[in-house]
Design an enzyme around this catalytic site. Structure first.
Site, PDB file in Angstrom:
ATOM      1  N   ARG A   1      -7.554  13.798  12.978  1.00  0.00           N
ATOM      2  CA  ARG A   1      -6.129  13.545  12.760  1.00  0.00           C
ATOM      3  C   ARG A   1      -5.447  14.809  12.236  1.00  0.00           C
ATOM      4  O   ARG A   1      -5.885  15.403  11.250  1.00  0.00           O
ATOM      5  CB  ARG A   1      -5.934  12.371  11.784  1.00  0.00           C
ATOM      6  CG  ARG A   1      -6.496  11.066  12.317  1.00  0.00           C
ATOM      7  CD  ARG A   1      -6.365   9.927  11.337  1.00  0.00           C
ATOM      8  NE  ARG A   1      -4.987   9.507  11.159  1.00  0.00           N
ATOM      9  CZ  ARG A   1      -4.616   8.486  10.388  1.00  0.00           C
ATOM     10  NH1 ARG A   1      -5.532   7.780   9.734  1.00  0.00           N
ATOM     11  NH2 ARG A   1      -3.341   8.146  10.273  1.00  0.00           N
TER      12      ARG A   1
ATOM     13  N   ASP B   1       4.487   0.615  12.374  1.00  0.00           N
ATOM     14  CA  ASP B   1       3.284  -0.099  11.937  1.00  0.00           C
ATOM     15  C   ASP B   1       3.268  -1.574  12.328  1.00  0.00           C
ATOM     16  O   ASP B   1       2.216  -2.214  12.267  1.00  0.00           O
ATOM     17  CB  ASP B   1       3.099   0.020  10.423  1.00  0.00           C
ATOM     18  CG  ASP B   1       2.453   1.341  10.023  1.00  0.00           C
ATOM     19  OD1 ASP B   1       1.931   2.030  10.913  1.00  0.00           O
ATOM     20  OD2 ASP B   1       2.480   1.685   8.829  1.00  0.00           O
TER      21      ASP B   1
ATOM     22  N   LYS C   1      -2.815   7.544  14.518  1.00  0.00           N
ATOM     23  CA  LYS C   1      -3.186   6.642  13.414  1.00  0.00           C
ATOM     24  C   LYS C   1      -4.714   6.518  13.348  1.00  0.00           C
ATOM     25  O   LYS C   1      -5.440   7.371  13.841  1.00  0.00           O
ATOM     26  CB  LYS C   1      -2.527   5.276  13.627  1.00  0.00           C
ATOM     27  CG  LYS C   1      -0.999   5.307  13.569  1.00  0.00           C
ATOM     28  CD  LYS C   1      -0.503   5.478  12.149  1.00  0.00           C
ATOM     29  CE  LYS C   1       1.011   5.326  12.076  1.00  0.00           C
ATOM     30  NZ  LYS C   1       1.514   5.402  10.696  1.00  0.00           N
TER      31      LYS C   1
ATOM     32  N   LYS D   1      -9.162  -2.279   4.428  1.00  0.00           N
ATOM     33  CA  LYS D   1      -8.389  -1.039   4.292  1.00  0.00           C
ATOM     34  C   LYS D   1      -7.026  -1.300   3.674  1.00  0.00           C
ATOM     35  O   LYS D   1      -6.532  -0.513   2.864  1.00  0.00           O
ATOM     36  CB  LYS D   1      -8.241  -0.369   5.659  1.00  0.00           C
ATOM     37  CG  LYS D   1      -7.429   0.920   5.634  1.00  0.00           C
ATOM     38  CD  LYS D   1      -7.386   1.554   7.005  1.00  0.00           C
ATOM     39  CE  LYS D   1      -6.397   2.718   7.048  1.00  0.00           C
ATOM     40  NZ  LYS D   1      -6.746   3.817   6.161  1.00  0.00           N
TER      41      LYS D   1
ATOM     42  N   LYS E   1       0.839  -1.205   0.000  1.00  0.00           N
ATOM     43  CA  LYS E   1       0.000   0.000   0.000  1.00  0.00           C
ATOM     44  C   LYS E   1       0.870   1.249   0.000  1.00  0.00           C
ATOM     45  O   LYS E   1       0.566   2.233  -0.690  1.00  0.00           O
ATOM     46  CB  LYS E   1      -0.911  -0.029   1.226  1.00  0.00           C
ATOM     47  CG  LYS E   1      -1.789   1.198   1.407  1.00  0.00           C
ATOM     48  CD  LYS E   1      -2.848   0.980   2.465  1.00  0.00           C
ATOM     49  CE  LYS E   1      -2.281   0.840   3.863  1.00  0.00           C
ATOM     50  NZ  LYS E   1      -1.919   2.146   4.477  1.00  0.00           N
ATOM     51  N   SER E   2       1.964   1.218   0.756  1.00  0.00           N
ATOM     52  CA  SER E   2       2.846   2.384   0.846  1.00  0.00           C
ATOM     53  C   SER E   2       3.470   2.716  -0.511  1.00  0.00           C
ATOM     54  O   SER E   2       3.493   3.875  -0.938  1.00  0.00           O
ATOM     55  CB  SER E   2       3.950   2.128   1.874  1.00  0.00           C
ATOM     56  OG  SER E   2       3.414   1.923   3.156  1.00  0.00           O
TER      57      SER E   2
ATOM     58  N   SER F   1       4.781  12.431  11.437  1.00  0.00           N
ATOM     59  CA  SER F   1       4.595  11.355  10.468  1.00  0.00           C
ATOM     60  C   SER F   1       5.446  11.598   9.230  1.00  0.00           C
ATOM     61  O   SER F   1       5.447  12.697   8.659  1.00  0.00           O
ATOM     62  CB  SER F   1       3.124  11.264  10.055  1.00  0.00           C
ATOM     63  OG  SER F   1       2.962  10.397   8.961  1.00  0.00           O
ATOM     64  N   SER F   2       6.173  10.570   8.797  1.00  0.00           N
ATOM     65  CA  SER F   2       7.009  10.702   7.598  1.00  0.00           C
ATOM     66  C   SER F   2       6.160  10.943   6.354  1.00  0.00           C
ATOM     67  O   SER F   2       6.679  11.380   5.323  1.00  0.00           O
ATOM     68  CB  SER F   2       7.849   9.435   7.408  1.00  0.00           C
ATOM     69  OG  SER F   2       7.011   8.311   7.195  1.00  0.00           O
TER      70      SER F   2
ATOM     71  N   ARG G   1      -3.407   3.930  18.771  1.00  0.00           N
ATOM     72  CA  ARG G   1      -3.088   2.501  18.804  1.00  0.00           C
ATOM     73  C   ARG G   1      -2.482   2.063  20.135  1.00  0.00           C
ATOM     74  O   ARG G   1      -2.661   0.911  20.544  1.00  0.00           O
ATOM     75  CB  ARG G   1      -2.137   2.146  17.647  1.00  0.00           C
ATOM     76  CG  ARG G   1      -2.859   2.109  16.302  1.00  0.00           C
ATOM     77  CD  ARG G   1      -1.938   1.766  15.157  1.00  0.00           C
ATOM     78  NE  ARG G   1      -2.714   1.597  13.924  1.00  0.00           N
ATOM     79  CZ  ARG G   1      -2.181   1.556  12.710  1.00  0.00           C
ATOM     80  NH1 ARG G   1      -0.869   1.679  12.567  1.00  0.00           N
ATOM     81  NH2 ARG G   1      -2.950   1.398  11.645  1.00  0.00           N
TER      82      ARG G   1
END
Length: 409
Positions: free
Chosen positions: A98, A291, A318, A389, A22-23, A144-145, A322
């Site tokens: 977010r 992750d 996220k 997802k 997905k990335s 976040s990167s 989490r």
């Protein structure tokens, strides 16, 4: 849909194909939108990638990306440089909680026109695409990167490229390097020296090019967990390569400490459970691979070992918080677990409570991370369909491994 998972299988054997990362897919979809000569193979079939593709191909004013955090960050940058196009970028109720302010302010430094529709710092945001001429910007490095990758991905289309100064300690470096590697692969000149990232504009016409997406290492993490928790196992996964761009390929090293041996063969990996492996408490810094934290913690619980994980501050923003979600659900199972804003500590456990209902908080990784515990005790996964997802075929592949998946109320 709530699923009761259970397994009487002691020896796991299967060959499973996992779709593209997905990335990688979402980065390449954005580059494909900027450079039409790019073709893609083995793309992810995840909800997030489908949402990304639909948003890039659509022409409406309202762009709703639902729960897709990657799409929110990448599309914010994409529409900011899409000259003449005005959109409102929005998402699910959780997405509206977010933060996006760090990325918006970085783009505004460059001259982008972005405003908030409701609460400052959060979606929905209104973006009017501009021709961006400025090329110097600074951004906190411990966020976040995806914020940083969003800027890098649109940089080749900017008149003067971009020079990003990262302020502070850098988080999730492998994801930044993945973005730079994909840019290099299509012919963009990049550099990463110290805390400075540079991307040159792509001024020549891009020759037609097909890029093949490597399968998703985050999705592979659940099979590493299954093999670690089994009595015997030989599970092959494709398509993977040894020199991966994905930071989560660190699974190979991490799970070698939990009795999983990984063999690379052509385009696949084979995971083998090592008999009589001596287990010890794990201490890991997951700053570069947050992750896979959920998967690792659940594996440790199943193995009866403790762990101390640090570098987890990005997990607070996220799909859910989490760290807090893990604390709540692990406690239901009988775990002794504590969390801070950026760390987690699990004490060794001798017993796991059976038939516990695991809440998933609209978070795909919560559902999949807890599923391997069915090798130890029956477990119920609430809202199991959330896996779509990132990994729509997850429950099908679990059934192929011999797990019973029974839909219940």
């Amino acid at each position: 849909m709530n699923l009761l998972l259970q397994s009487a299988i002691c020896n796991l054997k299967a060959e499973i194909s996992i779709t593209g990362s997905k990335s990688e897919t979402n980065r390449l979809l954005l580059l494909q939108a900027l450079f039409s000569n790019i073709s893609l193979a083995n793309t992810s079939n995840s909800d997030d990638s489908e949402v990304m593709q639909k948003a890039l191909k659509g022409n409406g004013e309202i762009v709703d990306i639902h729960h897709a955090g990657t799409a929110m960050r990448f599309l914010t940058a994409y529409f900011a440089v899409n000259e003449g196009r005005e959109v409102v970028l929005t998402g699910s109720p959780r997405m509206k909680e977010r933060p996006i302010k760090v990325l918006v302010e970085a783009l505004q430094q460059l001259g982008a026109q972005i405003s908030y529709e409701n609460e400052e710092g959060y979606p929905p945001i209104r973006i009017t695409g501009q021709k961006i001429k400025k090329n110097k910007v600074s951004i906190p490095a411990n966020v976040s990167s995806q914020y940083i990758s969003a800027l890098l991905l649109v940089a080749p289309k900017l008149q003067n490229g971009i020079e990003i100064t990262l302020v502070g300690e850098i988080t999730s470096v492998p994801y930044i390097k993945m973005t730079l590697a994909l840019l290099t692969e299509i012919g963009v000149e990049t550099s990463f020296e110290g805390n400075t990232l540079t991307v040159k504009p792509l001024t020549t016409n891009l020759k037609p090019k097909t890029l093949t997406v490597e399968s998703d290492w985050s999705s592979a993490s659940y099979f590493f967990s299954l093999v670690a928790l089994s009595n015997e196992a030989t599970v092959s996964l494709s398509s993977y390569k040894k020199n991966s761009l994905q930071g989560d390929s660190a699974l190979v090293e991490i799970y070698s400490k939990m009795g999983v041996e990984t063999h690379f063969e052509e385009n696949k990996i084979t995971l083998v459970k090592q008999p009589n492996f001596i287990l010890e408490t794990l201490t890991l810094d997951l700053n570069n691979t947050p992750d896979i934290a959920q998967t690792i913690v659940v594996t440790c619980l199943g193995l009866g070992i403790g762990c101390h994980l640090t570098g987890l501050h990005t997990l607070k923003i996220k799909e859910t918080d989490r760290l807090e979600a893990l604390r709540i659900e692990m406690t239901k199972l009988g775990a002794n677990i504590s969390v801070t804003n950026d760390s987690l500590t699990l004490e060794p456990a001798t017993k796991i409570n059976p038939n516990v209902k695991i809440a998933t908080y609209n978070d795909h990784r919560m559902a999949m991370a807890f599923a391997p515990l069915a090798l130890k005790v029956p477990i119920i996964i609430e809202n199991a369909e959330v896996v779509s997802k990132s990994y729509p075929d997850f429950w099908v592949d679990m059934a192929r491994l011999g797990f019973q998946t029974i839909e219940i109320n």
